[in-house]
Every structure is written in structure tokens, then in C-alpha cells.
Design a protein around this motif. Structure first.
Motif, mmCIF file in Angstrom:
data_model
loop_
_atom_site.group_PDB
_atom_site.id
_atom_site.type_symbol
_atom_site.label_atom_id
_atom_site.label_comp_id
_atom_site.label_asym_id
_atom_site.label_seq_id
_atom_site.Cartn_x
_atom_site.Cartn_y
_atom_site.Cartn_z
ATOM 1 N N GLU A 23 0.836 -1.190 0.000
ATOM 2 C CA GLU A 23 0.000 0.000 0.000
ATOM 3 C C GLU A 23 0.872 1.241 0.000
ATOM 4 O OE1 GLU A 23 -2.429 0.392 3.451
ATOM 5 O OE2 GLU A 23 -3.414 2.210 2.770
ATOM 6 N N ALA A 24 0.519 2.183 -0.845
ATOM 7 C CA ALA A 24 1.230 3.459 -0.889
ATOM 8 C C ALA A 24 0.494 4.460 -0.003
ATOM 9 C CB ALA A 24 1.303 3.980 -2.312
ATOM 10 N N ILE A 25 1.246 5.066 0.907
ATOM 11 C CA ILE A 25 0.675 6.020 1.855
ATOM 12 C C ILE A 25 1.285 7.388 1.587
ATOM 13 C CG2 ILE A 25 0.380 6.567 4.297
ATOM 14 C CD1 ILE A 25 0.905 3.534 4.811
ATOM 15 N N GLY A 26 0.411 8.372 1.387
ATOM 16 C CA GLY A 26 0.921 9.714 1.138
ATOM 17 C C GLY A 26 1.320 9.947 -0.301
ATOM 18 N N GLY A 27 0.917 9.033 -1.172
ATOM 19 C CA GLY A 27 1.255 9.175 -2.582
ATOM 20 C C GLY A 27 0.309 8.362 -3.431
ATOM 21 N N THR A 28 0.456 8.487 -4.715
ATOM 22 C CA THR A 28 -0.410 7.790 -5.658
ATOM 23 C C THR A 28 0.412 6.827 -6.485
ATOM 24 O OG1 THR A 28 -1.797 9.776 -5.798
ATOM 25 C CG2 THR A 28 -2.071 8.116 -7.517
ATOM 26 N N THR A 29 0.054 5.572 -6.438
ATOM 27 C CA THR A 29 0.847 4.567 -7.153
ATOM 28 C C THR A 29 0.855 4.814 -8.655
ATOM 29 O OG1 THR A 29 -1.085 3.104 -7.140
ATOM 30 C CG2 THR A 29 0.589 2.736 -5.438
ATOM 31 N N SER A 30 -0.168 5.488 -9.170
ATOM 32 C CA SER A 30 -0.244 5.707 -10.616
ATOM 33 C C SER A 30 0.905 6.579 -11.125
ATOM 34 C CB SER A 30 -1.585 6.342 -10.995
ATOM 35 O OG SER A 30 -1.754 7.578 -10.345
ATOM 36 N N THR A 69 2.750 -13.603 -10.051
ATOM 37 C CA THR A 69 2.108 -12.608 -10.920
ATOM 38 C C THR A 69 1.996 -11.290 -10.178
ATOM 39 O OG1 THR A 69 0.797 -14.335 -12.000
ATOM 40 C CG2 THR A 69 0.096 -12.045 -12.307
ATOM 41 N N SER A 70 2.482 -10.224 -10.794
ATOM 42 C CA SER A 70 2.351 -8.901 -10.210
ATOM 43 C C SER A 70 1.146 -8.194 -10.819
ATOM 44 C CB SER A 70 3.621 -8.085 -10.448
ATOM 45 O OG SER A 70 3.885 -7.969 -11.838
ATOM 46 N N SER A 71 0.517 -7.363 -10.017
ATOM 47 C CA SER A 71 -0.624 -6.591 -10.508
ATOM 48 C C SER A 71 -0.705 -5.297 -9.717
ATOM 49 C CB SER A 71 -1.929 -7.394 -10.379
ATOM 50 O OG SER A 71 -2.197 -7.704 -9.024
ATOM 51 N N ARG A 72 -1.512 -4.368 -10.220
ATOM 52 C CA ARG A 72 -1.653 -3.102 -9.521
ATOM 53 C C ARG A 72 -3.108 -2.649 -9.544
ATOM 54 N NH1 ARG A 72 2.519 0.725 -11.778
ATOM 55 N NH2 ARG A 72 1.426 2.211 -10.472
ATOM 56 N N ASP A 73 -3.478 -1.946 -8.508
ATOM 57 C CA ASP A 73 -4.824 -1.388 -8.376
ATOM 58 C C ASP A 73 -4.638 0.061 -7.956
ATOM 59 O OD1 ASP A 73 -7.756 -2.202 -6.317
ATOM 60 O OD2 ASP A 73 -7.386 -0.637 -7.788
ATOM 61 N N ASP A 74 -4.480 0.933 -8.922
ATOM 62 C CA ASP A 74 -4.183 2.324 -8.626
ATOM 63 C C ASP A 74 -5.359 3.026 -7.943
ATOM 64 O OD1 ASP A 74 -2.262 2.645 -11.680
ATOM 65 O OD2 ASP A 74 -1.594 2.176 -9.649
ATOM 66 N N ALA A 75 -6.550 2.542 -8.143
ATOM 67 C CA ALA A 75 -7.696 3.154 -7.457
ATOM 68 C C ALA A 75 -7.559 3.020 -5.946
ATOM 69 C CB ALA A 75 -8.990 2.509 -7.925
ATOM 70 N N ASN A 76 -6.881 1.975 -5.523
ATOM 71 C CA ASN A 76 -6.650 1.753 -4.097
ATOM 72 C C ASN A 76 -5.198 1.943 -3.695
ATOM 73 O OD1 ASN A 76 -9.325 0.919 -3.066
ATOM 74 N ND2 ASN A 76 -9.113 -0.694 -4.608
ATOM 75 N N ASN A 77 -4.406 2.525 -4.616
ATOM 76 C CA ASN A 77 -2.991 2.798 -4.321
ATOM 77 C C ASN A 77 -2.283 1.553 -3.809
ATOM 78 O OD1 ASN A 77 -2.786 5.537 -5.066
ATOM 79 N ND2 ASN A 77 -3.786 6.141 -3.165
ATOM 80 N N ALA A 78 -2.456 0.470 -4.533
ATOM 81 C CA ALA A 78 -1.882 -0.790 -4.079
ATOM 82 C C ALA A 78 -1.313 -1.591 -5.245
ATOM 83 C CB ALA A 78 -2.934 -1.623 -3.358
ATOM 84 N N VAL A 79 -0.329 -2.390 -4.943
ATOM 85 C CA VAL A 79 0.197 -3.379 -5.878
ATOM 86 C C VAL A 79 0.251 -4.714 -5.156
ATOM 87 C CG1 VAL A 79 1.510 -1.760 -7.284
ATOM 88 C CG2 VAL A 79 2.581 -2.819 -5.299
ATOM 89 N N TYR A 80 0.226 -5.761 -5.928
ATOM 90 C CA TYR A 80 0.141 -7.095 -5.358
ATOM 91 C C TYR A 80 1.142 -8.038 -6.025
ATOM 92 C CZ TYR A 80 -4.302 -5.020 -4.061
ATOM 93 O OH TYR A 80 -5.264 -4.173 -3.586
ATOM 94 N N LEU A 81 1.524 -9.059 -5.287
ATOM 95 C CA LEU A 81 2.343 -10.128 -5.845
ATOM 96 C C LEU A 81 1.697 -11.443 -5.441
ATOM 97 C CD1 LEU A 81 4.951 -10.795 -7.434
ATOM 98 C CD2 LEU A 81 6.078 -11.094 -5.214
ATOM 99 N N GLN A 82 1.066 -12.083 -6.387
ATOM 100 C CA GLN A 82 0.468 -13.391 -6.155
ATOM 101 C C GLN A 82 1.539 -14.449 -6.366
ATOM 102 O OE1 GLN A 82 -2.744 -14.268 -5.174
ATOM 103 N NE2 GLN A 82 -1.858 -16.332 -5.005
#
Length: 123
Positions: A23-30, A69-82
Motif C-alpha cells: 500500500e502506498a501512503i501519502g502518494g499515488t501509485t499511478s 504474478t504482479s498486478s496493480r490497483d491504482d484506485a486503491n494505491n496498491a500493488v500485489y504479488l500473487q
């Protein structure tokens, strides 16, 4: 400045799955290309997976290709690694990182790092 916080690590058996979140805090992952790195005891930190700022491109280290598998959800300022089909060799501290570049596999290009989350895979 953005802070990154990883979660989802743990102790699992070989063949199990885990999903790491960042999770990105204080910033936008996009605004960032994002990466996952790992460091095993006594070894250098290495790239695991990276995903471009738009999510259109990604790279996965050959040792995890087809399993992670990596993925990102910029709406929630998050990236994931499955991570599937985990192996004892995947045991390491896993770090999320952000770069202002579109995408990069080079550790030195990442300006922001999380504190890491530990993954332990038993045989």
C-alpha cells in the motif's frame, strides 16, 4: 514523498500460495513504476517482478515466471504479488519499491522502499 507498506508474508509449506500486498501512503501509485524485490539471508537483494506505471508491461524473474504474478490497483494505491507453487528457495524478505521511471528492473532506480515482509517456505 510516498511511504510503502507491505503485508501478506508468512510461513507456508512448499506448494502453497501467498499474496503480498503493498500500500502506498501519502502518494499515488499511478505516478510510479512498481517493483517487488527479495533478499534471502546472506544474499543480495534481487528483482522478483516489476510492473510499469500504466500496468501495460511487466517483468518476472525467470525463477518465478509462471508461478508469481504482479498486478496493480491504482484506485486503491496498491500493488500485489500473487505467489503460487512456493518453493523453499523463495524464502526471503520481500520488498515493495517505487520508481519515477515507467518501468525498471534495476534496484538502483527505485527511490522508495517498504520495510519488507518475511516469507518462509518449508519443505
Amino acid at each position: 514523498q510516498v511511504q510503502l507498506a507491505e503485508s501478506g508474508g508468512g510461513l507456508v509449506q512448499a506448494g502453497d500460495s501467498l499474496r503480498l500486498s503493498c500500500e502506498a501512503i501519502g502518494g499515488t501509485t499511478s505516478n510510479f513504476g512498481m517493483g517487488w524485490f527479495r533478499q534471502a539471508p546472506g544474499k543480495e537483494r534481487e528483482v522478483v517482478a516489476v510492473i510499469s506505471r500504466t500496468g501495460s508491461r511487466s517483468y518476472h524473474h525467470p525463477t518465478v515466471e509462471g508461478r508469481f504474478t504482479s498486478s496493480r490497483d491504482d484506485a486503491n494505491n496498491a500493488v500485489y504479488l500473487q505467489m503460487n507453487s512456493l518453493e523453499p528457495e523463495d524464502t526471503a524478505d520481500y520488498y515493495c519499491a517505487a520508481t519515477h521511471l515507467f518501468i525498471s528492473t534495476l534496484r538502483g532506480n527505485y527511490e522508495y522502499w517498504g520495510q519488507g515482509t518475511q516469507v518462509t517456505v518449508s519443505s
